[in-house]
Design an enzyme around this catalytic site. Structure first.
Site, PDB file in Angstrom:
ATOM      1  N   PHE A   1      29.842 -79.814 108.028  1.00  0.00           N
ATOM      2  CA  PHE A   1      30.732 -78.766 107.535  1.00  0.00           C
ATOM      3  C   PHE A   1      30.243 -77.394 107.968  1.00  0.00           C
ATOM      4  O   PHE A   1      29.036 -77.103 107.899  1.00  0.00           O
ATOM      5  CB  PHE A   1      30.771 -78.745 105.996  1.00  0.00           C
ATOM      6  N   ASP A   2      31.166 -76.544 108.367  1.00  0.00           N
ATOM      7  CA  ASP A   2      30.878 -75.118 108.443  1.00  0.00           C
ATOM      8  C   ASP A   2      30.807 -74.591 107.007  1.00  0.00           C
ATOM      9  O   ASP A   2      31.280 -75.241 106.072  1.00  0.00           O
ATOM     10  CB  ASP A   2      31.990 -74.423 109.245  1.00  0.00           C
ATOM     11  N   GLY A   3      30.240 -73.384 106.853  1.00  0.00           N
ATOM     12  CA  GLY A   3      30.117 -72.819 105.514  1.00  0.00           C
ATOM     13  C   GLY A   3      31.260 -71.896 105.145  1.00  0.00           C
ATOM     14  O   GLY A   3      32.192 -72.276 104.425  1.00  0.00           O
TER      15      GLY A   3
ATOM     16  N   PHE B   1      33.936 -80.191 110.469  1.00  0.00           N
ATOM     17  CA  PHE B   1      34.971 -79.288 109.982  1.00  0.00           C
ATOM     18  C   PHE B   1      34.540 -77.834 110.157  1.00  0.00           C
ATOM     19  O   PHE B   1      33.449 -77.458 109.739  1.00  0.00           O
ATOM     20  CB  PHE B   1      35.252 -79.538 108.497  1.00  0.00           C
TER      21      PHE B   1
ATOM     22  N   ASP C   1      36.399 -73.567 110.671  1.00  0.00           N
ATOM     23  CA  ASP C   1      37.644 -72.797 110.588  1.00  0.00           C
ATOM     24  C   ASP C   1      38.013 -72.119 111.897  1.00  0.00           C
ATOM     25  O   ASP C   1      39.111 -71.557 111.997  1.00  0.00           O
ATOM     26  CB  ASP C   1      37.545 -71.735 109.485  1.00  0.00           C
TER      27      ASP C   1
END
Length: 297
Positions: A161-163, A273, A275
């Site tokens: 995951f991105d943060g 994932f 954004d």
């Protein structure tokens, strides 16, 4: 949306995210609905190959050891018509996937059905459907074309995951975009002991954590990593936030603005994932990737 860590975790997935339907989608876009329908009917006996989300779905379903009380449920949420569902169901059965529920909407909006099925995570190749899911408070990602030659780890499911703007809100990232790196760094240092607001994937991360806490799962079978563009100078607020949420990561990579592709090549997640397309597009060349678009709510 209030926190919910009850199981099973419900994953909604489009047929084009689960299986490779690039050729079929090209026919739909270039030749229209009737040509697409006829092609699907003609190919009805031809089994579909795995798509971008297949490794993740297969791995998570394999965590279910008691069919009467599953830890993970997968639901097909498709714009296809019921008439064209046979090829999808046949491919699901051939690949040994225990998928029991499905919705085929004949092009109608899928948003209400995501809520009706209690979907926690929605994966799709259709950008508009992903936005619709996010607008309803459901963790949703727009998947990229499946990478060629991807071979997932068969013993451990890995999710990266991105943060900011994924697990956490986009608040801090907006400061970086509008005021620059120095202002962002100072802001995060000043607020180091103040938890970051939740992002669209906060609750699904908690729910995955509850899944991993099950006796037959554990970190040996389900692993999480944070892969963030943040530098080590802004790590404290991230770690304290996750600690307050009760979320344990197996790895955290603070990239300091460097490209993420090579790191992901080493970690080999079942899915990543982020954004931003600048990170997702290169990553999608080597591992399944899903973009979490920002929305104004």
């Amino acid at each position: 949306m209030p926190s919910d860590t009850s199981l099973p975790i419900v994953i909604g997935i489009s047929s084009r995210a689960l299986f490779r339907l690039e050729d079929e989608n090209a026919i739909f876009e270039q030749e229209g609905v009737e040509a697409y329908r006829q092609h699907q009917l003609d190919a009805e006996e031809s089994l579909l190959e795995p798509g971008s989300a297949f490794p993740l779905v297969q791995g998570l379903l394999n965590l279910n050891e008691a069919p009467s009380k599953p830890l993970v449920e997968v639901v097909i949420i498709s714009h296809n018509s019921p008439e064209l569902s046979l090829r999808i169901f046949r491919s699901i059965e051939d690949h040994g996937l225990d998928i029991r529920r499905a919705a085929f909407t004949s092009g109608a909006s899928i948003g209400p059905f995501l809520e009706a099925f209690g979907v926690d995570l929605f994966l799709s190749r259709d950008a508009a459907s992903v936005v619709e899911g996010l607008e309803r408070g459901i963790a949703s990602a727009h998947l990229y074309t499946p990478p060629e030659g991807f071979t997932p780890d068969e013993q451990q499911i890995r999710i990266a995951f991105d943060g900011d703007a994924v697990i956490f809100s986009a608040e801090a990232e907006r400061i970086y975009q509008s005021q620059g790196l120095h202002a962002f760094t100072e802001h995060e240092r000043e607020k180091a002991k103040e938890p970051l607001p939740e992002g669209p994937f906060a609750n699904v991360l908690r729910k995955l954590g509850a899944l991993r806490a099950q006796p037959n799962v554990g970190p040996a079978r389900l692993s999480f990593a944070l892969v963030t563009a943040r530098s080590a100078q802004t790590h404290e607020r991230v770690i304290r936030t996750l600690r307050q949420w009760g979320v344990t990561l197996d790895a955290a990579f603070f990239m300091g603005g460097s490209p993420k592709k090579h790191l992901l090549s080493a970690y080999k997640p079942h899915i990543f994932f982020d954004d931003q397309d600048v990170h997702c597009a290169p990553a999608a060349q080597i591992t399944p990737a899903g973009r979490v678009p920002s929305i104004d709510v």
